[in-house]
Design a protein around this motif. Structure first.
Motif, PDB file in Angstrom:
ATOM      1  N   ASN A 188      -2.871  89.341 -43.602  1.00 28.05           N
ATOM      2  CA  ASN A 188      -3.873  88.822 -43.176  1.00 28.05           C
ATOM      3  C   ASN A 188      -5.351  89.451 -43.450  1.00 28.05           C
ATOM      4  O   ASN A 188      -6.125  89.409 -42.940  1.00 28.05           O
ATOM      5  CB  ASN A 188      -3.958  88.840 -41.559  1.00 28.05           C
ATOM      6  CG  ASN A 188      -4.086  90.101 -40.875  1.00 28.05           C
ATOM      7  OD1 ASN A 188      -3.862  91.163 -41.757  1.00 28.05           O
ATOM      8  ND2 ASN A 188      -4.189  90.258 -39.640  1.00 28.05           N
ATOM      9  N   ALA A 189      -5.056  90.009 -44.807  1.00 24.60           N
ATOM     10  CA  ALA A 189      -6.081  90.774 -45.420  1.00 24.60           C
ATOM     11  C   ALA A 189      -7.351  89.940 -45.725  1.00 24.60           C
ATOM     12  O   ALA A 189      -8.606  90.319 -45.233  1.00 24.60           O
ATOM     13  CB  ALA A 189      -5.661  91.274 -46.633  1.00 24.60           C
ATOM     14  N   GLU A 223     -21.146  90.610 -39.662  1.00 30.21           N
ATOM     15  CA  GLU A 223     -22.480  91.284 -40.456  1.00 30.21           C
ATOM     16  C   GLU A 223     -23.453  89.801 -40.271  1.00 30.21           C
ATOM     17  O   GLU A 223     -24.576  90.253 -40.140  1.00 30.21           O
ATOM     18  CB  GLU A 223     -22.401  91.354 -42.178  1.00 30.21           C
ATOM     19  CG  GLU A 223     -21.742  92.651 -42.422  1.00 30.21           C
ATOM     20  CD  GLU A 223     -21.647  92.881 -44.021  1.00 30.21           C
ATOM     21  OE1 GLU A 223     -22.483  92.988 -44.385  1.00 30.21           O
ATOM     22  OE2 GLU A 223     -20.563  92.778 -44.526  1.00 30.21           O
ATOM     23  N   ILE A 224     -22.808  88.755 -40.547  1.00 33.34           N
ATOM     24  CA  ILE A 224     -23.848  87.659 -40.462  1.00 33.34           C
ATOM     25  C   ILE A 224     -24.326  87.733 -39.068  1.00 33.34           C
ATOM     26  O   ILE A 224     -25.501  87.095 -38.794  1.00 33.34           O
ATOM     27  CB  ILE A 224     -23.222  86.139 -40.882  1.00 33.34           C
ATOM     28  CG1 ILE A 224     -22.777  86.454 -42.317  1.00 33.34           C
ATOM     29  CG2 ILE A 224     -24.042  85.039 -40.572  1.00 33.34           C
ATOM     30  CD1 ILE A 224     -21.869  85.274 -42.757  1.00 33.34           C
ATOM     31  N   SER A 281     -12.825  88.455 -43.870  1.00 29.82           N
ATOM     32  CA  SER A 281     -13.668  87.399 -43.483  1.00 29.82           C
ATOM     33  C   SER A 281     -14.448  87.613 -42.219  1.00 29.82           C
ATOM     34  O   SER A 281     -15.565  87.585 -41.761  1.00 29.82           O
ATOM     35  CB  SER A 281     -13.002  85.902 -43.428  1.00 29.82           C
ATOM     36  OG  SER A 281     -12.311  85.818 -44.600  1.00 29.82           O
ATOM     37  N   LEU A 282     -13.698  88.135 -41.198  1.00 31.98           N
ATOM     38  CA  LEU A 282     -14.369  88.844 -39.848  1.00 31.98           C
ATOM     39  C   LEU A 282     -15.235  89.808 -40.089  1.00 31.98           C
ATOM     40  O   LEU A 282     -16.221  89.733 -39.313  1.00 31.98           O
ATOM     41  CB  LEU A 282     -13.189  89.227 -38.919  1.00 31.98           C
ATOM     42  CG  LEU A 282     -12.155  88.356 -38.482  1.00 31.98           C
ATOM     43  CD1 LEU A 282     -11.169  88.996 -37.486  1.00 31.98           C
ATOM     44  CD2 LEU A 282     -12.931  87.142 -37.621  1.00 31.98           C
ATOM     45  N   GLU A 283     -15.053  90.860 -40.999  1.00 35.01           N
ATOM     46  CA  GLU A 283     -16.039  91.791 -41.246  1.00 35.01           C
ATOM     47  C   GLU A 283     -17.436  91.074 -41.815  1.00 35.01           C
ATOM     48  O   GLU A 283     -18.395  91.581 -41.508  1.00 35.01           O
ATOM     49  CB  GLU A 283     -15.417  92.768 -42.308  1.00 35.01           C
ATOM     50  CG  GLU A 283     -14.312  93.534 -41.961  1.00 35.01           C
ATOM     51  CD  GLU A 283     -13.910  94.359 -43.111  1.00 35.01           C
ATOM     52  OE1 GLU A 283     -14.399  94.430 -44.168  1.00 35.01           O
ATOM     53  OE2 GLU A 283     -12.850  95.307 -42.734  1.00 35.01           O
ATOM     54  N   ARG A 300     -15.896  82.102 -49.509  1.00 40.27           N
ATOM     55  CA  ARG A 300     -14.426  81.985 -49.359  1.00 40.27           C
ATOM     56  C   ARG A 300     -13.758  83.332 -49.833  1.00 40.27           C
ATOM     57  O   ARG A 300     -14.322  84.347 -50.886  1.00 40.27           O
ATOM     58  CB  ARG A 300     -13.883  80.914 -50.348  1.00 40.27           C
ATOM     59  CG  ARG A 300     -14.119  79.822 -50.041  1.00 40.27           C
ATOM     60  CD  ARG A 300     -14.179  78.508 -51.225  1.00 40.27           C
ATOM     61  NE  ARG A 300     -15.122  79.099 -52.307  1.00 40.27           N
ATOM     62  CZ  ARG A 300     -16.159  78.451 -52.105  1.00 40.27           C
ATOM     63  NH1 ARG A 300     -16.679  77.649 -51.138  1.00 40.27           N
ATOM     64  NH2 ARG A 300     -17.357  78.591 -52.941  1.00 40.27           N
ATOM     65  N   ILE A 301     -12.807  83.877 -49.325  1.00 45.37           N
ATOM     66  CA  ILE A 301     -12.179  85.136 -49.443  1.00 45.37           C
ATOM     67  C   ILE A 301     -10.513  84.827 -49.633  1.00 45.37           C
ATOM     68  O   ILE A 301     -10.103  84.165 -49.122  1.00 45.37           O
ATOM     69  CB  ILE A 301     -12.251  86.217 -48.397  1.00 45.37           C
ATOM     70  CG1 ILE A 301     -13.504  86.409 -47.563  1.00 45.37           C
ATOM     71  CG2 ILE A 301     -11.679  87.438 -48.786  1.00 45.37           C
ATOM     72  CD1 ILE A 301     -14.661  86.899 -48.807  1.00 45.37           C
TER      73      ILE A 301
END
Length: 222
Positions: free
Chosen positions: A148-149, A160-161, A154-156, A80-81
């Motif tokens: 939308n920070a 990675e995943i 979350s996309l970053e 969660r971000i």
């Protein structure tokens, strides 16, 4: 603060004496006749509400609201971000009900039972920073002009995943989730079973081969 809440008299209705609000956290009128009476009905209403939010192109996206059922959906996520402007809370007790979509079970597992009880009993709303300080969210980021920070961060993390072995990620998640439900020795057995799965996988062979050849692996998830 409540005293000796675990041994309270069942006939004592002092905690139930409250003035119910006439508006919700968005300052919209509450129709008291539409409050769900069963967990199943509550889940249906949560799903319907989330669908409506999607159709309205995330009306509250910029405000960063995750209240009640919205936070319960977030609690079901692995990561969660939150933006620093976000507002999070399980506010159901303000309406004389309790979280009914997993909140009473997932929140204690994430932040501990004592803190979870405090937040649920009070219906308190937290900022993104406060949520981070009690480990309710993994990270808190400063909101940007596009509002939308948290989504961008979350996309970053997702990027990675997805570069890792998909089977390995699935087995790691399974080992963690199942291991948390049992004692340590049983959890170690669960881990061993998941490890055996990846040990004989094509992805493991590809990962080692790519490492030796100094190239990016091409995983298939098998």
């Amino acid at each position: 603060m409540f005293e000796n809440t675990d041994s309270s008299d069942d006939n004592d209705d002092s905690l139930s004496k409250q003035v119910l609000p006439t508006t919700d956290d968005n300052n919209d009128p509450i129709d008291m006749n539409k409050i769900p009476t069963t967990g199943e009905e509550y889940l249906r209403q949560v799903r319907k509400r989330k669908e409506q939010e999607l159709e309205q192109k995330y009306r509250n996206r910029g405000r960063g609201l995750a209240l009640g059922g919205g936070l319960e959906l977030a609690l079901a996520c692995d990561i969660r971000i939150a933006a620093h402007t976000a507002k999070l809370g399980l506010t159901e007790t303000k309406l004389g009900i309790i979280p009914g979509a997993g909140g009473t079970q997932r929140l204690p597992r994430i932040i501990g039972s004592s803190k979870a009880k405090e937040l649920i009993y009070t219906g308190r709303i937290l900022s993104g920073q406060q949520a981070y300080e009690i480990r309710l969210v993994n990270e808190v980021v400063k909101q940007n002009e596009q509002l939308n920070a948290a989504y961008q961060r979350s996309l970053e993390i997702a990027h990675e995943i997805v570069q890792q072995g998909p089977l390995a990620v699935r087995m790691a998640k399974q080992a963690i989730n199942k291991g948390l439900e049992v004692d340590l020795q049983t959890g170690l057995d669960v881990e061993e079973g998941c490890y055996d799965t990846v040990l004989t996988s094509e992805d493991r062979i590809e990962g080692l081969k790519a490492f030796q050849e100094k190239r990016k692996p091409v995983y298939k998830g098998v």
